[in-house]
Design an enzyme around this catalytic site. Structure first.
Site, PDB file in Angstrom:
ATOM      1  N   LYS A 126       0.897  -1.249  -0.303  1.00  0.00           N
ATOM      2  CA  LYS A 126      -0.189   0.108  -0.073  1.00  0.00           C
ATOM      3  C   LYS A 126       1.051   1.177  -0.023  1.00  0.00           C
ATOM      4  O   LYS A 126       0.763   2.449  -1.059  1.00  0.00           O
ATOM      5  CB  LYS A 126      -1.130   0.003   1.115  1.00  0.00           C
ATOM      6  CG  LYS A 126      -1.721   0.844   1.346  1.00  0.00           C
ATOM      7  CD  LYS A 126      -2.863   2.059   3.025  1.00  0.00           C
ATOM      8  CE  LYS A 126      -1.665   2.806   3.019  1.00  0.00           C
ATOM      9  NZ  LYS A 126      -2.372   3.259   4.345  1.00  0.00           N
ATOM     10  N   ASP A 144      -5.895   1.980   1.130  1.00  0.00           N
ATOM     11  CA  ASP A 144      -5.958   2.590   2.832  1.00  0.00           C
ATOM     12  C   ASP A 144      -7.110   2.361   3.054  1.00  0.00           C
ATOM     13  O   ASP A 144      -8.310   1.287   2.654  1.00  0.00           O
ATOM     14  CB  ASP A 144      -5.729   3.798   3.490  1.00  0.00           C
ATOM     15  CG  ASP A 144      -7.007   4.499   2.903  1.00  0.00           C
ATOM     16  OD1 ASP A 144      -7.761   4.214   1.561  1.00  0.00           O
ATOM     17  OD2 ASP A 144      -7.049   6.159   3.178  1.00  0.00           O
TER      18      ASP A 144
END
Length: 218
Positions: A126, A144
C-alpha cells in the site's frame, strides 16, 4: 448503483476536490517518510509532527544523524512510533548509499518500481502504491481504510475481496484505466470528508442519488 465510471466522473468535479495527497513533505524522501508515518494514523496527526522533523532532517543523511532515539523524539505522538522510527532509520541507511545530499532529494530510478520499492524498510504494497502514484503518477491504487470500506459499500468488490491486495486487484479490473491514477486520492478525500464510516454526509454527496448502500442516510 454507483458505477466506477460515474463516480470518478462526478465526484472530483462536484466537490471541487484538489486531487493531491494531504501529507506534508518537502521532497521525495520526506514524502516516503510521511507515508510510512501515516500507517494507522491520520494525515492530520502526521502533519502535526513532520514539519519540524523535516526541517532538521530533510535527507537520509540528516535523518541518520538523528539516530533512532532522535527520530522517536519527533514522532512520539504517532501510533507505533517505536517501530516506525526503526524503519525510517533503516530506510535512511539504505538510501544514504546513493549520496543524493540535497534538500530536493529524489529517489534513484531503480526505485521507480514497486518490487524494488517494497524492499526498503517500512514500505509495503500500500505504501509503495501511494508513493509511486503521488510522486510519479503510476496507475497504482493504494488501498487504505477509506478505499477498502467504500469499495465494499458501493458493491464494487465482494466479501471475497477481504484484503487490500485483493481490493486493489479488483479495482484495477473494474475502474477504467483513465482513472487509475486518481482512484486513491478521490476515494480517500471523499471517504474522509463526505462518505465517512460513521455518519456519512449523504445530503452533501454528489453521487447519493445513485447510491444503494444500506448505510445511506437520506
Amino acid at each position: 448503483m454507483i458505477t466506477p465510471e460515474k463516480y470518478f466522473t462526478v465526484v472530483p468535479k462536484s466537490i471541487n476536490m484538489e486531487i493531491r495527497s494531504e501529507l506534508y513533505s518537502t521532497n521525495e524522501f520526506t514524502f516516503a517518510v510521511a507515508v510510512i508515518l501515516s500507517a494507522q494514523a491520520t494525515d492530520k496527526k502526521v502533519n502535526e509532527v513532520t514539519p519540524e522533523l523535516f526541517r532538521v532532517a530533510p535527507t537520509p543523511e540528516k535523518m541518520l544523524k538523528l539516530g533512532i532515539d532522535g527520530i522517536k523524539k519527533y514522532i512520539s505522538q504517532i501510533s507505533f512510533f517505536n517501530n516506525k522510527a526503526k524503519n525510517i532509520f533503516a530506510l535512511s541507511e539504505k538510501l544514504a548509499e546513493y549520496k543524493i545530499d540535497n534538500t530536493q532529494w529524489v529517489f534513484p530510478k531503480k526505485y521507480h518500481n514497486r518490487d524494488e520499492l517494497m524492499k526498503l524498510s517500512g514500505i509495503g504494497q500500500k505504501t509503495a502504491n501511494v508513493i509511486m502514484n503521488v510522486l510519479w503518477g503510476a496507475p497504482n491504487i493504494g488501498v487504505d481504510t477509506h478505499v477498502f470500506r467504500n469499495a465494499h459499500r458501493y458493491g464494487w468488490v465482494g466479501d471475497s475481496e477481504n484484503t487490500p491486495e485483493k481490493v486493489e486487484a479488483k479495482l484495477l479490473q473494474i475502474v477504467p484505466k483513465k482513472y487509475h491514477d486518481i482512484v486513491n486520492h478521490v476515494m480517500v478525500l471523499h471517504g474522509r470528508y463526505i462518505c465517512r464510516a460513521i455518519s456519512p454526509k449523504c445530503a452533501e454527496c454528489p453521487v447519493a442519488k445513485w447510491c444503494e448502500s444500506c448505510d445511506k442516510k437520506i
